[in-house]
Design a protein around this motif. Sequence first.
Motif, PDB file in Angstrom:
ATOM      1  N   UNK B   5      37.059   5.033  32.614  1.00 21.98           N
ATOM      2  CA  UNK B   5      36.661   4.723  33.989  1.00 21.98           C
ATOM      3  C   UNK B   5      36.919   5.952  34.850  1.00 21.98           C
ATOM      4  N   UNK B   6      35.980   6.254  35.683  1.00 22.35           N
ATOM      5  CA  UNK B   6      36.204   7.351  36.619  1.00 22.35           C
ATOM      6  C   UNK B   6      35.613   6.991  37.967  1.00 22.35           C
ATOM      7  N   UNK B   7      36.359   7.280  39.020  1.00 20.43           N
ATOM      8  CA  UNK B   7      35.856   7.000  40.362  1.00 20.43           C
ATOM      9  C   UNK B   7      35.591   8.308  41.113  1.00 20.43           C
ATOM     10  N   UNK B   8      34.570   8.264  41.913  1.00 20.88           N
ATOM     11  CA  UNK B   8      34.217   9.388  42.779  1.00 20.88           C
ATOM     12  C   UNK B   8      34.050   8.832  44.186  1.00 20.88           C
ATOM     13  N   UNK B   9      34.296   9.693  45.155  1.00 15.54           N
ATOM     14  CA  UNK B   9      34.019   9.280  46.528  1.00 15.54           C
ATOM     15  C   UNK B   9      32.647   9.799  46.947  1.00 15.54           C
ATOM     16  N   UNK B 128      32.216   5.307  44.205  1.00 22.73           N
ATOM     17  CA  UNK B 128      31.363   4.970  43.081  1.00 22.73           C
ATOM     18  C   UNK B 128      32.209   5.054  41.814  1.00 22.73           C
ATOM     19  N   UNK B 129      32.073   4.023  40.980  1.00 20.65           N
ATOM     20  CA  UNK B 129      32.870   3.952  39.760  1.00 20.65           C
ATOM     21  C   UNK B 129      31.941   3.966  38.552  1.00 20.65           C
ATOM     22  N   UNK B 130      32.298   4.767  37.595  1.00 19.75           N
ATOM     23  CA  UNK B 130      31.571   4.821  36.321  1.00 19.75           C
ATOM     24  C   UNK B 130      32.473   4.280  35.235  1.00 19.75           C
ATOM     25  N   UNK B 131      31.928   3.339  34.448  1.00 15.90           N
ATOM     26  CA  UNK B 131      32.703   2.786  33.321  1.00 15.90           C
ATOM     27  C   UNK B 131      31.936   3.034  32.041  1.00 15.90           C
TER      28      UNK B 131
END
Lengths: 68, 131
Positions: B5-9, B128-131
């Motif tokens: 999981x990675x989150x970006x603003x 925004x989150x990428x899984x």
Amino acid sequence: MSKAIDLTQAWEKHKGQWVTFDKQYKVITADTDAKKAYEAAKKKGYTRPLLFYMPQEDLPFFGGFSVA
Amino acid sequence: MIQSIHTFTYIKLGSYYRPIIPIALKEGNEIIDFPALVDSGSDFNVFPGFLADFLGINLTQVKQKQITGLSGSATSYPYALEVGIAGKFYRAPLVFSYDTTLNNFGLLGQVGFFDRFVVEFDQRNKVITLK
């Protein structure tokens, strides 16, 4: 409270230019030529600067592209 | 499928908040970091053609394809290379285009991005989150 990264200050200063940022979004270099901005950042020792265009105008963007 | 999981603003530029994330394009030993708009309306990943020059990719040997968007149609060059997100790379198709309306940032579209991640947009918090 928004968590967004606000690049508006950099945009106001560098409209129409390519800017390179470090990992904390601090401006390293700016130039109207992308290659020059990028190479200047590399010369300063940044191996992977983020190359970012600062548009001339504050216009909305409509995305979406498909292959014809 | 990448599992982490990675989150970006979001990035704010002037009046607009946009789900733009920093990605890396890699070809051989060449690598460049560039912003890309997460754009579910785009069928493919689209990047400015000059980045191919940065990466030493010769597009003259690539068969052209037309792409179409709101601003009209443009010539593009389909290619596949390593795309890096949060330090992890995967091979993905994209198209390069010299259309100047596509110069500002790349587009991460359905093929080569949305088919690899579960993408969550948190518009309220601009995350925004990428899984």
